[in-house]
Design an enzyme around this catalytic site. Structure first.
Site, PDB file in Angstrom:
ATOM      1  N   LEU A 118      38.678  70.840  54.747  1.00 34.29           N
ATOM      2  CA  LEU A 118      39.627  70.285  53.783  1.00 34.29           C
ATOM      3  C   LEU A 118      40.357  71.381  52.999  1.00 34.29           C
ATOM      4  CD1 LEU A 118      40.446  67.627  52.124  1.00 34.29           C
ATOM      5  CD2 LEU A 118      38.623  68.298  50.551  1.00 34.29           C
ATOM      6  N   ASP A 174      42.092  60.395  35.956  1.00 34.82           N
ATOM      7  CA  ASP A 174      42.330  59.886  34.596  1.00 34.82           C
ATOM      8  C   ASP A 174      41.140  59.084  34.067  1.00 34.82           C
ATOM      9  OD1 ASP A 174      43.720  59.472  32.293  1.00 34.82           O
ATOM     10  OD2 ASP A 174      45.089  57.978  33.120  1.00 34.82           O
ATOM     11  N   HIS A 201      35.399  65.489  30.585  1.00 32.54           N
ATOM     12  CA  HIS A 201      36.030  66.380  31.564  1.00 32.54           C
ATOM     13  C   HIS A 201      34.974  67.036  32.471  1.00 32.54           C
ATOM     14  CE1 HIS A 201      39.776  65.547  29.737  1.00 32.54           C
ATOM     15  NE2 HIS A 201      39.571  66.238  28.637  1.00 32.54           N
ATOM     16  N   GLU A 245      51.776  55.736  49.610  1.00 32.94           N
ATOM     17  CA  GLU A 245      51.187  54.454  49.213  1.00 32.94           C
ATOM     18  C   GLU A 245      50.383  54.713  47.943  1.00 32.94           C
ATOM     19  OE1 GLU A 245      51.671  51.568  50.735  1.00 32.94           O
ATOM     20  OE2 GLU A 245      52.893  52.461  52.311  1.00 32.94           O
ATOM     21  N   ARG A 249      35.130  64.588  24.107  1.00 31.59           N
ATOM     22  CA  ARG A 249      36.017  64.455  25.273  1.00 31.59           C
ATOM     23  C   ARG A 249      35.683  65.497  26.347  1.00 31.59           C
ATOM     24  NH1 ARG A 249      40.531  61.460  24.878  1.00 31.59           N
ATOM     25  NH2 ARG A 249      41.594  62.831  26.324  1.00 31.59           N
TER      26      ARG A 249
HETATM   27  C1  FPP Z   1      42.765  62.967  32.216  1.00 30.69           C
HETATM   28  O1  FPP Z   1      41.843  62.174  31.480  1.00 30.69           O
HETATM   29  C2  FPP Z   1      42.112  64.194  32.651  1.00 30.69           C
HETATM   30  C3  FPP Z   1      42.544  65.458  32.355  1.00 30.69           C
HETATM   31  C4  FPP Z   1      43.759  65.718  31.561  1.00 30.69           C
HETATM   32  C5  FPP Z   1      41.801  66.660  32.788  1.00 30.69           C
HETATM   33  C6  FPP Z   1      41.154  66.574  34.126  1.00 30.69           C
HETATM   34  C7  FPP Z   1      40.334  67.783  34.333  1.00 30.69           C
HETATM   35  C8  FPP Z   1      39.133  67.810  34.953  1.00 30.69           C
HETATM   36  C9  FPP Z   1      38.504  66.641  35.603  1.00 30.69           C
HETATM   37  C10 FPP Z   1      38.381  69.117  35.065  1.00 30.69           C
HETATM   38  C11 FPP Z   1      39.184  70.127  35.865  1.00 30.69           C
HETATM   39  C12 FPP Z   1      38.364  71.061  36.594  1.00 30.69           C
HETATM   40  C13 FPP Z   1      38.113  71.006  37.905  1.00 30.69           C
HETATM   41  C14 FPP Z   1      37.198  71.998  38.490  1.00 30.69           C
HETATM   42  C15 FPP Z   1      38.725  70.004  38.795  1.00 30.69           C
HETATM   43  P1  FPP Z   1      42.148  61.880  29.953  1.00 30.69           P
HETATM   44  O2  FPP Z   1      41.555  62.978  29.137  1.00 30.69           O
HETATM   45  O3  FPP Z   1      43.609  61.674  29.751  1.00 30.69           O
HETATM   46  O4  FPP Z   1      41.357  60.547  29.736  1.00 30.69           O
HETATM   47  P2  FPP Z   1      41.751  59.375  28.729  1.00 30.69           P
HETATM   48  O5  FPP Z   1      43.072  58.832  29.197  1.00 30.69           O
HETATM   49  O6  FPP Z   1      40.640  58.398  28.916  1.00 30.69           O
HETATM   50  O7  FPP Z   1      41.795  59.971  27.355  1.00 30.69           O
END
Ligand code: FPP
Length: 246
Positions: free
Chosen positions: A131, A21, A38, A207, A34
């Protein structure tokens, strides 16, 4: 491993779950779209997966896309799926690392090319001995339980299962993480204190570790901190401390 950290390598959590997050806030702070957050988050994920592999974590589950994330603007959804696409196309991301990739969630509604890439990645990495990474894509904990219940009803109808045999093990055997240990440690960075529909069934005795660090800034030393905190906890699973039985 970070300098200050003294991890007990004989007590590394077998299964770690991470809610990745804070990507959006990380990007906003830098006046970036944004999607850039990501991308940075995906890069952090690669670093952390390698690190988990190195210190002997058996399973790492990361929340990449939830069943609720479809509510985001279409361009953002497309950007997350595109990052996933790129990651999967570059099999060196996991093959050279001896990492086994698995997907948890309802992949049936994903774009056809991603379904294909998922299938290939799972096949290509199935003999890896390091892993296991569970990428949670279109994953929701409640949705997972619904799927398990449907499967149980089918199995009862087909005579594979009787009503008396429906117990916790029967449910655990029909969720996406069947056969894997439940998560010992669940990490949520970015200052949020919610589970957000992540591993609901599996997290009964997990945990939790929270941090204000935004996911793209998360480093192996933060994982060390989380594991050190985990190692100092007294896990009783509803029982009493060792030595308190008398
Ligand atoms: C939450 O942050 C994150 C997501 C909803 C997407 C996570 C996806 C990735 C990290 C890429 C996926 C791909 C791979 C290969 C793992 P948010 O957008 O809610 O952040 P915010 O709360 O600060 O707006």
């Amino acid at each position: 491993m970070g300098k200050q950290a003294q991890l007990d390598l004989s007590n590394i959590p077998k299964h770690i779950g991470i809610i990745m997050d804070g990507n959006g806030r990380w990007a906003k702070k830098r006046f970036l779209p944004r999607s850039a957050g990501h991308s940075a988050g995906a890069s952090t994920f690669k670093t952390i997966a390698r690190y988990c592999n190195k210190i002997g974590v058996q399973v790492l589950t990361v929340y990449a896309f939830s069943t609720e994330n479809w509510k985001r603007p279409p361009a953002e959804v497309a950007s997350i799926l595109d990052i996933l696409r790129k990651y999967l196309k570059d099999s060196t991301n996991f093959k050279d690392e001896n990492i086994r990739l698995r997907f948890i969630g309802d992949s049936s509604v994903l774009p056809a090319d991603i379904i294909e890439l998922i299938h290939t990645a799972e096949e290509d990495s199935k003999s890896a001995t390091g892993l296991v990474v569970n990428l949670a894509v279109n994953y929701g904990g409640r949705d997972e339980v619904v799927h398990a219940v449907r499967q149980i009803v089918k199995d009862c109808k087909n005579g594979v299962l009787t009503e008396e045999q429906i117990n916790e093990q029967a449910i655990s055997a029909r969720i996406y993480t069947a056969g894997q240990p439940d998560p010992d440690l669940i990490i949520r960075p970015s200052g949020e204190y919610r589970l957000s529909n992540f591993l609901l069934w599996q997290s009964a005795y997990s945990e939790f570790w929270f941090s204000n660090v935004l996911w793209p800034d998360f480093k192996p030393r933060h994982l060390d901190q989380a594991i050190l905190s985990y190692q100092q906890r007294d896990r009783r699973f509803g029982g009493v401390h060792a030595g308190e039985n008398a």
